[in-house]
Design an enzyme around this catalytic site. Structure first.
Site, PDB file in Angstrom:
ATOM      1  N   GLU A 291      -7.338  -6.374  -2.345  1.00 13.44           N
ATOM      2  CA  GLU A 291      -6.818  -5.018  -2.427  1.00 13.44           C
ATOM      3  C   GLU A 291      -5.276  -5.131  -3.102  1.00 13.44           C
ATOM      4  OE1 GLU A 291      -7.010  -1.621   0.934  1.00 13.44           O
ATOM      5  OE2 GLU A 291      -6.079  -3.398   1.601  1.00 13.44           O
TER       6      GLU A 291
ATOM      7  N   GLU B 274      -9.468   4.077   0.718  1.00  9.64           N
ATOM      8  CA  GLU B 274      -9.426   4.350   2.383  1.00  9.64           C
ATOM      9  C   GLU B 274      -8.378   5.125   2.492  1.00  9.64           C
ATOM     10  OE1 GLU B 274      -8.714   0.224   3.094  1.00  9.64           O
ATOM     11  OE2 GLU B 274      -6.815   0.554   3.880  1.00  9.64           O
TER      12      GLU B 274
ATOM     13  N   HIS C 165      -8.027  -8.451   1.784  1.00  4.94           N
ATOM     14  CA  HIS C 165      -7.162  -7.294   1.822  1.00  4.94           C
ATOM     15  C   HIS C 165      -5.963  -7.452   2.488  1.00  4.94           C
ATOM     16  CE1 HIS C 165     -10.266  -3.860   0.689  1.00  4.94           C
ATOM     17  NE2 HIS C 165     -10.694  -4.904   0.356  1.00  4.94           N
TER      18      HIS C 165
ATOM     19  N   GLU D 233       0.831  -1.220   0.168  1.00  2.00           N
ATOM     20  CA  GLU D 233      -0.097  -0.018   0.103  1.00  2.00           C
ATOM     21  C   GLU D 233       0.952   1.334  -0.047  1.00  2.00           C
ATOM     22  OE1 GLU D 233      -2.989  -0.586   3.030  1.00  2.00           O
ATOM     23  OE2 GLU D 233      -3.417  -2.311   2.335  1.00  2.00           O
TER      24      GLU D 233
HETATM   25  C1  NOJ Z   1      -8.195  -2.566   5.832  1.00  2.00           C
HETATM   26  C2  NOJ Z   1      -9.196  -2.924   4.580  1.00  2.00           C
HETATM   27  O1  NOJ Z   1      -8.251  -2.496   3.551  1.00  2.00           O
HETATM   28  C3  NOJ Z   1     -10.082  -1.895   4.935  1.00  2.00           C
HETATM   29  O2  NOJ Z   1     -11.134  -1.793   4.005  1.00  2.00           O
HETATM   30  C4  NOJ Z   1     -10.749  -2.349   6.128  1.00  2.00           C
HETATM   31  O3  NOJ Z   1     -12.091  -1.394   6.365  1.00  2.00           O
HETATM   32  C5  NOJ Z   1      -9.937  -2.356   7.474  1.00  2.00           C
HETATM   33  N1  NOJ Z   1      -8.749  -2.937   7.128  1.00  2.00           N
HETATM   34  C6  NOJ Z   1     -10.493  -2.990   8.626  1.00  2.00           C
HETATM   35  O4  NOJ Z   1     -10.524  -4.305   8.507  1.00  2.00           O
HETATM   36 CA    CA Z   2      -5.749  -1.852   3.143  1.00  2.00          CA
END
Ligand code: NOJ
Ligand code: CA
Length: 699
Positions: free
Chosen positions: A497, A503, A478, A170
């Site tokens: 992901e 986010e 994710h 990320e």
């Molecule tokens: C990281 C994830 O990418 C996100 O989408 C999620 O809300 C949080 N972790 C909490 O699980």
């Molecule tokens: Ca994430």
């Protein structure tokens, strides 16, 4: 064929030490030359369109206990044949795929030890690949200290890269010459709950542009029971594979015989050629699960998600979380997002607007003790709801309205705890007729010494998916291991992901993803398969982030474009119902856009600048167009030569208004209707940071 080749090879090897056997793609444009160096190291080089793109690069293994296989080889046999196949993908950009490759299997003898090593090369019109075949060993298994596969680029190309982090992908993308890659400068990013960058290496897919316009991307296919590959900078313009490690300093332990994942290089004359390639899927094993469409269909979903990232509500029930600061009063604080009432509100919204799923994060116990804690084993419970959440009742309510809950399993990177509960957790889903789970692995991996992208976790992620199949569950991972095309083999691995998602716009220190993020990921991350990016933000300015002023660096037009540009059979509409209700005219696009594609054409693009796709769905003959643009406006002209001859199409176009731009006027949208026939040019202005989505309905 085999005998002739052998004779040729035998003569050639006796005569010289340069590249000897040329493996040509069916169209002759990709030529892989394979031979031995004067020290007997296996070497290859690659020409594309008559020009060298990869110069002499060696292959081999460094083993921990057994003798290394690096040089001292002789060629024993080589077998060249044509391989071709036609296959159907369960879902994805293109349903029907086919290929023809030239395959050459080289068997080498390691003279000092008498051991053997096989290397299979494939030359394809869109690139090449190779994998090692390690024969059965007396010891049974081998401990790999490292794989030594070189990729020596023939020039100091422009590279689009993220660091070869062992824990996470990320990171913001970087654009530098190969010689200027500095992965270590990206260490310890404060927004990453886990990050381990040990050397100057990059993650794959990594994409390169040569001076003459040639585009190349290096990645891997079929990552099974092995560690993820990063590419360590070596020399001025080269790389050598560097596998993700573990505590004892070694990289993997493999049973024998063993086939490594494919090392895969996609080649094209222009950027969009990389998007059209399906080499990664061609190299994977056929579908082993059969038809899963009885219980999984591509879908759009909403969820209790964005509100937590913006700080409007929390995942936890009994404490207040402010991204790492905790107030532990042990009582309900009243800001818990996953409560019955709120979930019903999302279910109602989904039912009213035709969304199939409602993701609910923070429904289960454990969230009081996730980010920022070392002792995360045994904390999350994947079957126990918080007291204000009645899963069975809510799912009954959802089903009565033609909607389903989407399950959420945050493991907080404690996969052993998850493993212990996986069967019961999946069984609970099946009992409630829930067929899609989003899993998550936030935090430094436990046990310490293992890493998200190492062999141990590769096996965990793969096992979570194959086990899910037994319970008729599709998985959206994710903080995953990167995609390597395994969804051809295991079609229930529907998305992941594996890059900076939406986010980060809510809380990252950069105040949001950079404006070139999507047009860069389009030619890097997206090459590795579906991404759950969670598009569809309508309220682009937030009161969250370090200074309370984070934002999405795009126009609304680009948010439409994401539904076409981001590959995924599941697409979220991530914003809050109240933000959608303010803009029902815009919401109409998200309601109408398809997710289950029959055929897709990358119609325009430059890495890091802009990208546009045209897609036609399975259910009808309409076409969907979409684009995303980075900084600076761009005039796009798409030749509509893929439309049906003689048919007229009425297009609903959701685009940037003429005065829109991401910085000062991001909400300016023009919705218009136009008519097109085959051969017309679809002309649209993309605002700076803009984009568009259009639905061409066949009349
Ligand atoms: C990281 C994830 O990418 C996100 O989408 C999620 O809300 C949080 N972790 C909490 O699980
Ligand atoms: Ca994430």
């Amino acid at each position: 064929m085999k005998k002739v080749t052998l004779l040729f090879i035998g003569l050639a090897f006796a005569a010289c030490t340069g590249p000897q056997e040329v493996v040509s793609s069916p169209d002759g444009n990709v030529q892989v030359s394979v031979g031995l160096t004067s020290k007997g190291a296996i070497q290859y080089s690659v020409d594309f369109n008559g020009k060298e793109v990869i110069g002499s690069s060696t292959l081999g293994f460094d083993f921990a206990e057994a003798e290394d296989l690096l040089d001292g080889f002789e060629l024993a046999t080589v077998d060249v044949k044509e391989v071709s196949d036609a296959y159907t993908m369960q879902w994805g950009s293109n349903t029907e795929l086919s290929y023809t490759h030239t395959e050459a299997t080289f068997n080498f003898t390691h003279v000092p030890t008498g051991r053997t090593l096989g290397v299979v090369f494939r030359a394809a019109n869109d690139g090449f690949a190779f994998r090692y075949l390690i024969p059965e060993q007396e010891e049974g298994q081998l401990v790999v200290k490292d794989e030594k596969s070189e990729f020596n680029l023939s020039e100091d190309a422009m590279a689009h890269w993220i660091p070869g982090d062992w824990e996470i992908y990320e990171h913001p993308y970087n654009h530098t010459k190969v010689s200027e890659i500095d992965a270590l400068s990206k260490a310890n990013h404060p927004n990453l709950a886990a990050t381990v960058i040990v050397e100057n290496s990059v993650s794959t897919p990594v994409t390169f542009e040569y001076k003459d316009g040639t585009h190349m991307s290096i990645h891997e296919a079929a990552l099974v029971n092995y560690s993820g590959m990063t590419l360590l900078r070596e020399g001025k313009t080269g790389f050598v594979s560097s596998l993700v490690g573990r505590e004892d300093g070694n990289k993997a332990t493999i049973p024998t015989p063993f086939k490594t994942p494919w090392r895969m290089v996609t080649l094209g004359d222009e950027a969009t050629d990389l998007l059209a390639s399906h080499l990664m899927y061609d190299l994977n094993e056929p579908n082993q699960m059969g038809d899963i469409s009885q219980w999984f269909t591509p879908q759009k979903y909403v969820g209790i998600w964005w509100e937590m990232h913006m700080g409007k509500s929390t995942w936890d029930y009994g404490m207040t979380q402010d991204m790492g600061t905790w107030i532990a009063d042990g009582r309900e604080h009243g800001r818990h997002g996953a409560n019955n009432e709120n979930t019903r509100r999302y279910i109602d919204f989904a039912a009213e607007h035709g969304f199939s799923g409602v993701l609910v994060e923070g429904w289960n116990t454990g969230w009081e003790h996730w980010i920022g804690f070392d002792d995360r084993e045994g904390v999350f419970d994947f079957v126990t709801s918080y007291p204000d959440y009645d899963m069975a009742e809510l799912q009954k309510y959802a089903k009565s309205k033609g909607v389903s809950l989407v399950m959420h399993h945050e493991t907080s990177a404690a996969p052993r705890t998850y493993d212990q509960q996986m069967d019961t957790a999946y069984a609970l889903m099946q009992a409630n007729d829930i067929h899609l789970v989003k899993s998550g692995y936030v935090g430094p991996l436990l046990p310490k010494g293992e890493y998200h992208h190492g062999q141990w976790m590769v096996n965990h992620y793969n096992n979570a998916v194959t086990k899910a199949f037994d319970y008729q569950i599709a998985v959206n991972t994710h903080e995953p291991i990167k995609g390597t095309g395994l969804e051809r083999t295991w079609p229930n691995w529907v998305a992941r992901e594996g890059a900076r998602g939406q986010e980060f716009n809510a809380w990252s220190i950069e105040k949001g993803n950079y404006v070139d993020h999507i047009p860069t990921m389009a030619f890097t991350r997206f090459l590795s398969g579906p991404m759950d990016y969670t598009p569809g933000v309508f309220q682009l300015h937030m009161k969250s982030g370090p200074d309370g002023d984070n934002r999405v660096r795009s126009t609304i037009g680009q948010q439409f474009g994401l539904y076409i540009v981001v590959p995924s059979p599941i697409q979220m509409a991530c914003d809050l119902p109240e933000n959608y209700e303010k803009h029902l005219d815009w919401l109409q696009f998200i309601k109408d856009v398809a997710v289950d594609w029959d055929r897709s054409i990358p119609v325009a693009g430059k890495v890091g600048q802009y990208v546009a796709w045209a897609r036609t769905p399975k259910e009808n003959d309409n076409w969907y167009l979409g684009a995303a643009n980075a900084d600076g406006e761009h005039q796009l002209s798409i030749a509509l030569d893929f439309l049906e001859e003689g048919a007229t199409y009425e297009a609903q176009i959701y685009r940037d208004a003429d005065d829109a731009d991401w910085e000062t006027n991001p909400y300016a949208v023009t919705i218009e209707t136009k008519t097109y026939v085959k051969g017309d040019s679809f002309d649209v202005r993309l605002a700076s940071g803009g984009g568009f989505g259009a639905i061409l309905v066949k009349q």
